[in-house]
Design a protein around this motif. Structure first.
Motif, PDB file in Angstrom:
ATOM      1  N   GLY A  95    -117.931  53.296 109.022  1.00 43.86           N
ATOM      2  CA  GLY A  95    -117.303  52.028 108.666  1.00 43.86           C
ATOM      3  C   GLY A  95    -115.844  51.973 109.044  1.00 43.86           C
ATOM      4  O   GLY A  95    -115.213  50.922 108.944  1.00 43.86           O
ATOM      5  N   SER A  96    -115.291  53.089 109.477  1.00 43.34           N
ATOM      6  CA  SER A  96    -113.896  53.148 109.913  1.00 43.34           C
ATOM      7  C   SER A  96    -113.842  53.641 111.351  1.00 43.34           C
ATOM      8  O   SER A  96    -114.709  54.401 111.791  1.00 43.34           O
ATOM      9  N   GLU A  97    -112.837  53.181 112.092  1.00 40.53           N
ATOM     10  CA  GLU A  97    -112.632  53.601 113.483  1.00 40.53           C
ATOM     11  C   GLU A  97    -113.910  53.484 114.311  1.00 40.53           C
ATOM     12  O   GLU A  97    -114.275  54.400 115.052  1.00 40.53           O
ATOM     13  N   SER A  98    -114.586  52.363 114.192  1.00 40.98           N
ATOM     14  CA  SER A  98    -115.869  52.203 114.884  1.00 40.98           C
ATOM     15  C   SER A  98    -115.734  52.237 116.406  1.00 40.98           C
ATOM     16  O   SER A  98    -116.727  52.476 117.110  1.00 40.98           O
ATOM     17  N   TYR A  99    -114.534  52.031 116.910  1.00 34.97           N
ATOM     18  CA  TYR A  99    -114.280  52.099 118.348  1.00 34.97           C
ATOM     19  C   TYR A  99    -114.253  53.543 118.850  1.00 34.97           C
ATOM     20  O   TYR A  99    -114.343  53.805 120.050  1.00 34.97           O
ATOM     21  N   ASN A 100    -114.108  54.490 117.941  1.00 37.63           N
ATOM     22  CA  ASN A 100    -113.908  55.897 118.282  1.00 37.63           C
ATOM     23  C   ASN A 100    -115.247  56.626 118.319  1.00 37.63           C
ATOM     24  O   ASN A 100    -115.988  56.620 117.332  1.00 37.63           O
ATOM     25  N   LEU A 101    -115.572  57.255 119.448  1.00 40.26           N
ATOM     26  CA  LEU A 101    -116.823  57.989 119.557  1.00 40.26           C
ATOM     27  C   LEU A 101    -116.770  59.338 118.856  1.00 40.26           C
ATOM     28  O   LEU A 101    -117.805  59.994 118.694  1.00 40.26           O
ATOM     29  N   LYS A 102    -115.592  59.748 118.437  1.00 38.98           N
ATOM     30  CA  LYS A 102    -115.453  60.962 117.643  1.00 38.98           C
ATOM     31  C   LYS A 102    -115.361  60.583 116.168  1.00 38.98           C
ATOM     32  O   LYS A 102    -115.029  59.454 115.815  1.00 38.98           O
ATOM     33  N   MET A 103    -115.662  61.544 115.312  1.00 38.90           N
ATOM     34  CA  MET A 103    -115.540  61.294 113.881  1.00 38.90           C
ATOM     35  C   MET A 103    -114.080  61.071 113.502  1.00 38.90           C
ATOM     36  O   MET A 103    -113.176  61.655 114.120  1.00 38.90           O
ATOM     37  N   PRO A 104    -113.805  60.232 112.494  1.00 38.33           N
ATOM     38  CA  PRO A 104    -112.429  60.084 112.025  1.00 38.33           C
ATOM     39  C   PRO A 104    -111.858  61.441 111.625  1.00 38.33           C
ATOM     40  O   PRO A 104    -112.592  62.333 111.199  1.00 38.33           O
ATOM     41  N   ASP A 105    -110.544  61.602 111.757  1.00 41.50           N
ATOM     42  CA  ASP A 105    -109.921  62.887 111.443  1.00 41.50           C
ATOM     43  C   ASP A 105    -109.292  62.900 110.056  1.00 41.50           C
ATOM     44  O   ASP A 105    -108.446  63.731 109.759  1.00 41.50           O
ATOM     45  N   PHE A 106    -109.728  61.978 109.194  1.00 43.94           N
ATOM     46  CA  PHE A 106    -109.205  61.943 107.828  1.00 43.94           C
ATOM     47  C   PHE A 106    -110.372  61.950 106.846  1.00 43.94           C
ATOM     48  O   PHE A 106    -111.484  61.540 107.161  1.00 43.94           O
ATOM     49  N   TYR A 107    -110.067  62.450 105.647  1.00 41.02           N
ATOM     50  CA  TYR A 107    -111.076  62.534 104.585  1.00 41.02           C
ATOM     51  C   TYR A 107    -110.953  61.332 103.661  1.00 41.02           C
ATOM     52  O   TYR A 107    -109.884  60.769 103.495  1.00 41.02           O
ATOM     53  N   PRO A 108    -112.063  60.913 103.058  1.00 42.29           N
ATOM     54  CA  PRO A 108    -113.406  61.500 103.078  1.00 42.29           C
ATOM     55  C   PRO A 108    -114.269  61.099 104.275  1.00 42.29           C
ATOM     56  O   PRO A 108    -115.344  61.652 104.460  1.00 42.29           O
ATOM     57  N   ASP A 109    -113.778  60.121 105.086  1.00 40.21           N
ATOM     58  CA  ASP A 109    -114.611  59.571 106.148  1.00 40.21           C
ATOM     59  C   ASP A 109    -115.131  60.629 107.113  1.00 40.21           C
ATOM     60  O   ASP A 109    -116.262  60.522 107.613  1.00 40.21           O
ATOM     61  N   ALA A 110    -114.327  61.656 107.388  1.00 41.57           N
ATOM     62  CA  ALA A 110    -114.734  62.679 108.355  1.00 41.57           C
ATOM     63  C   ALA A 110    -116.019  63.380 107.958  1.00 41.57           C
ATOM     64  O   ALA A 110    -116.739  63.914 108.818  1.00 41.57           O
ATOM     65  N   LEU A 111    -116.346  63.369 106.657  1.00 39.99           N
ATOM     66  CA  LEU A 111    -117.497  64.126 106.162  1.00 39.99           C
ATOM     67  C   LEU A 111    -118.573  63.244 105.537  1.00 39.99           C
ATOM     68  O   LEU A 111    -119.540  63.769 104.972  1.00 39.99           O
ATOM     69  N   GLU A 112    -118.431  61.940 105.640  1.00 40.64           N
ATOM     70  CA  GLU A 112    -119.410  61.022 105.027  1.00 40.64           C
ATOM     71  C   GLU A 112    -120.000  60.086 106.073  1.00 40.64           C
ATOM     72  O   GLU A 112    -119.638  58.914 106.173  1.00 40.64           O
TER      73      GLU A 112
END
Length: 377
Positions: A225-242
Motif C-alpha cells: 500500500g506504500s511506494e507502489s511505484y517501487n519494485l523493491k520492498m519499502p525500506d522502512f518498518y513496518p511496511d518492509a515486513l508486512e
C-alpha cells in the motif's frame, strides 16, 4: 468438554475479544490500501493495536511492531531476516521447531549453530550457554518458556552473561500474556508473539516486536500500500515486513486481548499457577505417573504414564472422559531427547479453567494409571 490444550491454542476468549473480531468480520476494509474513510479508519485501528502491544510488552517503538499470522512467522522473520551465511548462533535444546527448523535451514547456508543443554533440574543451563558464545556469535535465540515443560530461563541473567553486544531473540509463544514482559528492561532485541495463546486473540494473530538495532530484511515480498511505484520492498518498518493484506479481525482481537490482560494479568497468573501446582501435586501421588514440570505461571504440566504411550493416553482422555490434552513430541524434538522421552502428555490450563475441571482430570488420570499398570487399555 474440558479443554486443557491451551498451550496449543487458547480455548476461551474474553467477550471483548470475540466482539471485536465479530465486528471486524461484519464490516471492514483493507487497512492502508485505499484512501477512503473506511480503509483509513481500519488503518488507524491497526496503528492503535501497535501502540497497545508496544506498551504492554515494553517494546521500543510503534513502527517496530509487525503483525504476523502466528509466532512461527514472527520467528522466521527474526531469524531468516537477520542471520546470514558465516554467522554463529547459540540456541537451546528446549526450542520449538519454529526455531530449530529455520536454523537447520541456515546451517545448510553456512551458519554455525550451538545448542545449550538442560541442567540436572530440567532447566536451560544458562551458564553453559554463555560458554558457547564466541566473538563471532551474532545472536542468542531462546524460548521464554518451554512449550513442553513450562521451564523458563532468567532472561535478565542471560543478558548479563552474554553481554550487551549480542542480539537476543526470544520466542514468546508460551510466555506472552502469562507473565509481565518488558523488552527494554530485559534487553530483548526481538520478541515473537503468538496472539492466539496467552494473549487471548483469535487464531491468525501474531506479532514481532524489535529494537532499533535489530533490522530484519524482508522474507516475504508483495504489496504494502506504500511506494507502489517501487519494485523493491519499502525500506522502512513496518511496511518492509508486512506484505499483503493484514488480518484485520485477528489484529483487533489481539489488541482487545492485550487490553484485557492489562487489567487481569496478575490475577490470571496466580490462578493459572495455582491450578498447575494443584494438578502436579495430585498427579505425582498416583502410582506410575511422573511429572516433568515444576509449577509455573504458563499453566504447562508435562506428564508420563509408566506403561501407557502418551498419544494413547491423550486419545483415551478425549474419547472416554471428554478431556482435551496433547500427547507426543510437541514439535520440540531436542527437548524430548534431553528428557529421554519418546512423548509426553501435556496438560495446559488457562485462567478460564476451574479447579473442578482439574479434579476431574485427576480422577481420569487415576483410572488410566490403573489400566496401564495391568497391561494397557
Amino acid at each position: 468438554m474440558i479443554y486443557f490444550d491451551n498451550a496449543a491454542t487458547g480455548g476461551f476468549k474474553p467477550d471483548s475479544v470475540i466482539s471485536a473480531a465479530h465486528a471486524a468480520m461484519q464490516f471492514c476494509a483493507n487497512p492502508g490500501r485505499s484512501g477512503h474513510k473506511l480503509s483509513l479508519a481500519c488503518l488507524e485501528r491497526v496503528y492503535a493495536v501497535r501502540k497497545i502491544l508496544c506498551d504492554f510488552l515494553g517494546g521500543y517503538s510503534y513502527d517496530r511492531v509487525v503483525f504476523t499470522k502466528n509466532c512461527t512467522e514472527a520467528l522466521n522473520i527474526a531469524i531468516l531476516g537477520v542471520i546470514k551465511s558465516g554467522d554463529e548462533v547459540v540456541t537451546t535444546v528446549a526450542e520449538h521447531n519454529s526455531v530449530l527448523r529455520p536454523l537447520e535451514y541456515l546451517k545448510g547456508k553456512g551458519v554455525k549453530v550451538s545448542y545449550a543443554p538442560l541442567d540436572g533440574e530440567g532447566d536451560i543451563d544458562l551458564t553453559t550457554l554463555a560458554t558457547l558464545v564466541t566473538p563471532k556469535t551474532k545472536a542468542v535465540i531462546i524460548t521464554l518458556a518451554s512449550n513442553v515443560t513450562g521451564t523458563a530461563p532468567d532472561i535478565k541473567k542471560l543478558r548479563s552473561l552474554i553481554g550487551d553486544e549480542i542480539l537476543l531473540i526470544c520466542d514468546g509463544a508460551q510466555a506472552c500474556g502469562h507473565i509481565e514482559i518488558n523488552m527494554k528492561s530485559l534487553g530483548i532485541d526481538a520478541l515473537a508473539v503468538a496472539g492466539h495463546k496467552g494473549m487471548l486473540g483469535i487464531q491468525g494473530s501474531g506479532a514481532l516486536l524489535f529494537s532499533e538495532r535489530f533490522n530484519p530484511s524482508p522474507v516475504l515480498f508483495g504489496g504494502t500500500g506504500s511506494e507502489s511505484y517501487n519494485l523493491k520492498m519499502p525500506d522502512f518498518y513496518p511496511d518492509a515486513l508486512e506484505s499483503g493484506t493484514l488480518s484485520y479481525p485477528a489484529i483487533v482481537s489481539l489488541g482487545e486481548g492485550a487490553l484485557y490482560l492489562q487489567q487481569n494479568l496478575c490475577e490470571n497468573m496466580q490462578k493459572t499457577e495455582q491450578m498447575c501446582a494443584f494438578l502436579r501435586e495430585n498427579c505425582v501421588k498416583i502410582f506410575t505417573v511422573f511429572s516433568h514440570s515444576k509449577p509455573n505461571p504458563f499453566g504447562i504440566l508435562a506428564l508420563s504414564l509408566e506403561n501407557m504411550q502418551s498419544e494413547l493416553a491423550a486419545f483415551t482422555l478425549s474419547e472416554e472422559f471428554s478431556i482435551c490434552v496433547r500427547g507426543g513430541l510437541h514439535c520440540a524434538p531436542k527437548m524430548h531427547e534431553s528428557l529421554s522421552s519418546d512423548g509426553l502428555i501435556r496438560v495446559s490450563v488457562s485462567p478460564f479453567n476451574t479447579m473442578g475441571e482439574c479434579e476431574k482430570f485427576i480422577e481420569a488420570i487415576k483410572i488410566l494409571a490403573q489400566r496401564g499398570s495391568v497391561g494397557g487399555v
